[in-house]
Design an enzyme around this catalytic site. Structure first.
Site, PDB file in Angstrom:
ATOM      1  N   GLN A 126     -24.161   6.711  -4.227  1.00 30.58           N
ATOM      2  CA  GLN A 126     -24.125   5.636  -3.228  1.00 30.58           C
ATOM      3  C   GLN A 126     -24.544   6.148  -1.857  1.00 30.58           C
ATOM      4  O   GLN A 126     -23.915   7.062  -1.317  1.00 30.58           O
ATOM      5  CB  GLN A 126     -22.695   5.084  -3.153  1.00 30.58           C
ATOM      6  CG  GLN A 126     -22.530   3.970  -2.125  1.00 30.58           C
ATOM      7  CD  GLN A 126     -21.066   3.581  -1.955  1.00 30.58           C
ATOM      8  OE1 GLN A 126     -20.183   4.414  -2.077  1.00 30.58           O
ATOM      9  NE2 GLN A 126     -20.809   2.322  -1.655  1.00 30.58           N
ATOM     10  N   GLY A 127     -25.580   5.563  -1.290  1.00 26.03           N
ATOM     11  CA  GLY A 127     -26.022   5.965   0.046  1.00 26.03           C
ATOM     12  C   GLY A 127     -25.648   4.918   1.087  1.00 26.03           C
ATOM     13  O   GLY A 127     -26.491   4.127   1.503  1.00 26.03           O
ATOM     14  N   SER A 129     -22.538   5.523   3.767  1.00 27.74           N
ATOM     15  CA  SER A 129     -22.029   6.126   5.008  1.00 27.74           C
ATOM     16  C   SER A 129     -23.065   7.029   5.661  1.00 27.74           C
ATOM     17  O   SER A 129     -23.879   7.673   4.981  1.00 27.74           O
ATOM     18  CB  SER A 129     -20.790   6.976   4.707  1.00 27.74           C
ATOM     19  OG  SER A 129     -19.740   6.156   4.265  1.00 27.74           O
ATOM     20  N   GLU A 245     -13.973  -5.744  -8.357  1.00 23.83           N
ATOM     21  CA  GLU A 245     -13.052  -4.908  -9.146  1.00 23.83           C
ATOM     22  C   GLU A 245     -11.941  -4.284  -8.314  1.00 23.83           C
ATOM     23  O   GLU A 245     -11.735  -3.084  -8.313  1.00 23.83           O
ATOM     24  CB  GLU A 245     -13.832  -3.801  -9.859  1.00 23.83           C
ATOM     25  CG  GLU A 245     -14.719  -4.307 -10.958  1.00 23.83           C
ATOM     26  CD  GLU A 245     -13.944  -4.823 -12.171  1.00 23.83           C
ATOM     27  OE1 GLU A 245     -14.166  -5.977 -12.556  1.00 23.83           O
ATOM     28  OE2 GLU A 245     -13.112  -4.081 -12.691  1.00 23.83           O
ATOM     29  N   SER A 383     -11.249   2.241   4.923  1.00 21.36           N
ATOM     30  CA  SER A 383      -9.971   2.925   5.167  1.00 21.36           C
ATOM     31  C   SER A 383      -8.833   1.910   5.156  1.00 21.36           C
ATOM     32  O   SER A 383      -9.049   0.707   5.309  1.00 21.36           O
ATOM     33  CB  SER A 383     -10.003   3.631   6.523  1.00 21.36           C
ATOM     34  OG  SER A 383      -9.933   2.669   7.560  1.00 21.36           O
ATOM     35  N   ASN A 384      -7.620   2.414   4.961  1.00 22.88           N
ATOM     36  CA  ASN A 384      -6.486   1.490   4.885  1.00 22.88           C
ATOM     37  C   ASN A 384      -6.302   0.697   6.177  1.00 22.88           C
ATOM     38  O   ASN A 384      -5.826  -0.434   6.151  1.00 22.88           O
ATOM     39  CB  ASN A 384      -5.223   2.255   4.505  1.00 22.88           C
ATOM     40  CG  ASN A 384      -5.257   2.693   3.044  1.00 22.88           C
ATOM     41  OD1 ASN A 384      -6.307   2.639   2.403  1.00 22.88           O
ATOM     42  ND2 ASN A 384      -4.123   3.105   2.510  1.00 22.88           N
ATOM     43  N   GLU A 385      -6.725   1.283   7.278  1.00 21.90           N
ATOM     44  CA  GLU A 385      -6.658   0.548   8.545  1.00 21.90           C
ATOM     45  C   GLU A 385      -7.667  -0.608   8.558  1.00 21.90           C
ATOM     46  O   GLU A 385      -7.379  -1.684   9.064  1.00 21.90           O
ATOM     47  CB  GLU A 385      -6.911   1.494   9.732  1.00 21.90           C
ATOM     48  CG  GLU A 385      -5.758   2.455  10.013  1.00 21.90           C
ATOM     49  CD  GLU A 385      -5.614   3.554   8.966  1.00 21.90           C
ATOM     50  OE1 GLU A 385      -6.604   3.862   8.269  1.00 21.90           O
ATOM     51  OE2 GLU A 385      -4.499   4.091   8.828  1.00 21.90           O
TER      52      GLU A 385
END
Lengths: 398, 383
Positions: A126-127, A129, A245, A383-385
């Site tokens: 996966q490209g 980030s 998913e 991220s969880n944030e």
């Protein structure tokens, strides 16, 4: 309300277990049971066996190798694989790029790529980030300039998991830098990793692992037919991909397996005062606490699944689904901490690459490294944030 | 696997929700709380009329046959409005003992009144030394002249002050903390030697301390087999935990709703404070906790009837742990996000906080159950 699995679902669970027992190579199961990740060869071998059975991509349309199953049956298959433990089918292929190609791709792209994705003939990475585009993914700068029947790609991706194994990459690149809206002007491209101009450099993570990479593009030519969906509308594909998913992210089956193994080894691991760790009140309390949280997460997962089982038009956005990533990763991280506690001082001996770890059981040697490595879970996949930002916006109107 | 309500359950929920929405605004609740008996007899009669008070009882006993799911639905709605009525004391606890231990004759004598809203019950089990240990029972019952004589004292008996009958745990054999030898007695509130001192609890509900001095009851006051009362008490307390879990979900959902309204309307620094990320993330934490708690309330409803008592106990402990933790987080964050206004008696959110705190405390707080679960070797089935 009824929590029980139907007779058909229970029969299916037995069928899955029998299949895993018959087909999963012992070496693979043992390596995973020890807490190590599968080798590339193990993952490929297992996914091909699944694919031969028709189970590698059950959530895909039947025409492309999927199964006409309920969400619950798919969950049973994935839970049994996590419990075995067996390697998961490669997420980049089956959960990320595959569904995007199915939803947005041309017939030619589907025919060319989907069967090879399902069989893991091509390993995808996966490209997304970039050094300057993490949580703010839409600020990505990698450029793709149309020249005739090619795009010419220049720029850099980072945190690219298993790029060193990959045959292909799906990537987001900016095709219209003049559009003032960052999300517009991005395209979703498929890239052969053998194309000249690509450099892959490993990034060593704090556990000493080499699973992520930097990938550099220097005038890399991508045939225009490898554009997925509409030019400049790649963000639609990205959003679709990230929303897929969600129940898999909770990884309840994997956490159950980790706890089961920890309960076992704690019986023979020394605790304080000459009693086994399993009889240490602090260990027992923390163990029980995680079990309780995991039970709640399992129930939440089942609620989301029951919801996914409904016809699309009857579904409402379900806040329970946002809980899965956050609590799923917190629980996995808490379990990794408990392993560190369980290994105690012996866990220190194993962290260095040059340590002689043969004297230690695998779980002890791996405890600290896994703990270090799993800090990634609350960072990746939004991220969880970021998840909390999404909840505030989507479910609370803040 | 199915988490949907049946059509009948859906109708029940809609009807009860309408009734409560019409009659249980915060001001009405304050008026009800301020005057004796500390709850609304008129609403209690309305619950009866809707069939809510017959929820857990068998059709053969004149009940609604709604099972644990019916109790869950009603409890959640009562939690949303912080209802003050003796639902838990009379229907869940008192009614629970009658369902599991009473003879057909005893049920016929009492349940029609319970279901009609004319008979109130209370379950007296806590003692000065017992804390959360149901087996720690010093109140004694001795056989005398074909009947029983009870001596002892009970504390924090929920709605004990207004109950027509008290269901009392008393020791008929064994020593103070033995698990065998505890029996259950049905004691008329007006019995000679029974003294009640009622008071408002920290969360605005009513309870009573009760002394029993040589209280004489007949042989037919015994509920269930002599000496086997603990098993019944545990089962009923597990049902109360399931009901409290649902009530907590209702109260937490309402707390979050109030808090979000406040975050959207309160302005500081020229903007709604809900636009600040530090506050958004606290609200998200509340929502995560509520969803997990809701999952556990559903688990409780679906598994409280488990026949393996040890397995049932472990699961209900797990439920109470998760509920208690969530209740604490949601209660505390609701106050924090409201700021100063959250500290005032005149504002609803503080009352939700207090009830959520009480729910954690009732029948064992999260730490108590975590300790007990850890001692018992954990949930086991989750690992």
């Amino acid at each position: 309300m009824d929590l029980r699995f139907t007779e058909e679902e229970q029969a299916f669970r037995r069928e899955v277990r029998a299949f895993i027992d018959a087909e999963l190579p012992r070496a693979t199961r043992e390596r995973l049971a020890a807490g190590l990740g599968p080798t590339k060869a193990m993952t490929v071998d297992w996914q091909r066996r699944l694919n031969a059975r028709g189970w590698a991509v059950p959530h895909w349309p039947v025409a492309w190798g999927g199964q006409p199953w309920s969400a619950i049956k798919r969950y049973i298959l994935s839970e049994e694989m996590q419990a075995a433990p067996a390697p998961a089918p490669l997420g980049f292929n089956v959960a990320m790029c595959g569904p995007v190609v199915i939803a947005f791709g041309t017939e030619a792209q589907k025919k060319r790529f989907l069967p090879r994705m399902a069989n893991l003939d091509d390993w995808w990475c996966q490209g997304f980030s970039e050094p300057g585009a993490g949580s703010d993914l839409a600020s990505l700068k990698t450029r793709a300039v149309r020249q005739g029947d090619h795009y010419v790609v220049n720029g850099q991706k980072t945190w690219t998991t298993s790029a060193q194994h990959a045959d292909w990459m799906f990537l987001l690149a900016r095709t219209d830098p003049d559009n003032p809206k960052a999300q517009e002007g991005i395209s979703f491209l498929l890239l052969d990793m053998k194309t000249p101009g690509i450099t892959v450099r490993p990034i060593v993570t704090i556990d000493g692992g080499r699973e992520v990479n930097e990938v550099f593009f220097d005038d890399v030519r991508v045939p225009a037919e490898h554009l997925v969906g509409t030019e400049h509308r790649g963000w639609d594909c990205a959003k679709f991909l990230l929303s897929n998913e969600r129940t898999g992210q909770a990884r309840v089956g994997a956490s159950k397996e980790r706890l089961r193994r920890l309960r076992e080894v704690a019986r023979t691991t020394p605790g304080d005062g000459g009693v086994p760790l399993a009889d240490n009140p602090r260990f027992r309390t923390r163990f029980a606490e995680i079990e309780v949280q995991l039970k709640a997460l399992e129930m939440t997962t089942l609620r989301v699944l029951a919801d996914e089982n409904r016809a699309l038009k009857e579904r409402k956005p379900n806040p329970a689904s946002s809980v899965l990533k956050i609590r799923g990763t917190e629980i996995q991280q808490a379990i990794s901490e408990l392993y560190v506690m369980a290994a105690g001082p012996y866990g220190l001996a194993a962290a260095a690459a040059d340590a002689d770890t043969d004297a230690l059981p695998d779980w002890m040697a791996l405890a600290q490294g896994t703990y270090f490595n799993w800090r990634k879970q609350s960072i990746y996949g939004g991220s969880n944030e970021i998840q909390k930002n999404i909840m505030a916006k989507a479910f609370m109107g803040l | 696997m199915d988490f949907d309500l049946s059509e009948e359950q859906q109708l029940l929920q809609d009807g009860a929700r309408r009734l409560l929405a019409d009659r249980y605004d915060f001001e009405s609740r304050r008026r009800i709380m301020a005057a004796p008996p500390g709850y609304s007899p008129a609403l209690w009669a309305a619950y009866a009329e809707m069939g809510l008070l017959g929820m857990p009882f068998a059709a053969a006993d004149g009940g609604f046959d709604g099972g644990p799911e019916g109790v869950m639905i009603v409890s959640e709605l009562l939690g949303e409005v912080l209802a003050l009525e003796p639902w838990l004391a009379t229907v869940v606890l008192g009614g629970g003992v009658l369902r599991h231990a009473a003879t057909r004759e005893q049920r016929a004598a009492l349940l029609p009144g319970v279901i009609a809203g004319t008979t109130l019950l209370a379950f007296a089990h806590t003692e000065a030394q017992s804390r959360y240990d149901l087996a720690d029972c010093a109140t004694a019952a001795t056989m005398q002249g074909g009947g029983w004589v009870l001596d002892g004292a009970k504390m924090v008996v929920l709605h004990g002050e207004t109950a027509d009958h008290l269901i009392v745990t008393a020791r008929t054999s064994g020593s103070r903390r033995d698990s065998a030898g505890i029996s259950l007695f049905l004691v008329p509130a007006g019995a000679d030697g029974l003294v009640r001192r009622g008071y408002t609890t920290a969360d605005g509900m009513r309870a009573a301390d009760i002394t029993l001095s040589h209280v004489k009851v007949g042989a037919d006051a015994l509920l269930g087999s002599p000496g086997a009362g603990l098993e019944v008490a545990e089962r009923v307390v597990d049902e109360a935990i399931a009901a409290l879990a649902a009530e907590a979900v209702g109260a937490m959902q309402a707390s979050l709703r109030l808090t979000l309204e406040y975050l959207k309307t309160r302005k500081q620094f020229g903007r709604a404070i809900g636009s600040f990320q530090a506050l958004q993330h606290r609200a998200a934490d509340m929502m995560v906790a509520i969803e997990q708690a809701r999952s556990m309330a559903m688990l409780a409803a679906m598994q409280v009837a488990e026949t393996d008592a040890d397995l049932r106990r472990r699961r209900m402990r797990a439920v109470k742990i998760e509920i208690g933790r969530a209740a604490r987080l949601v209660g505390q964050q609701s106050i924090q996000l409201h700021g100063g206004i959250g500290m005032t008696m005149e504002y609803a959110i503080g009352h939700y906080f207090k009830r959520l705190t009480a729910i954690d405390t009732l029948f064992g707080d999260a730490d108590h159950h975590l300790h007990m679960l850890a001692e018992a070797g954990g949930l086991a089935d989750a690992a």
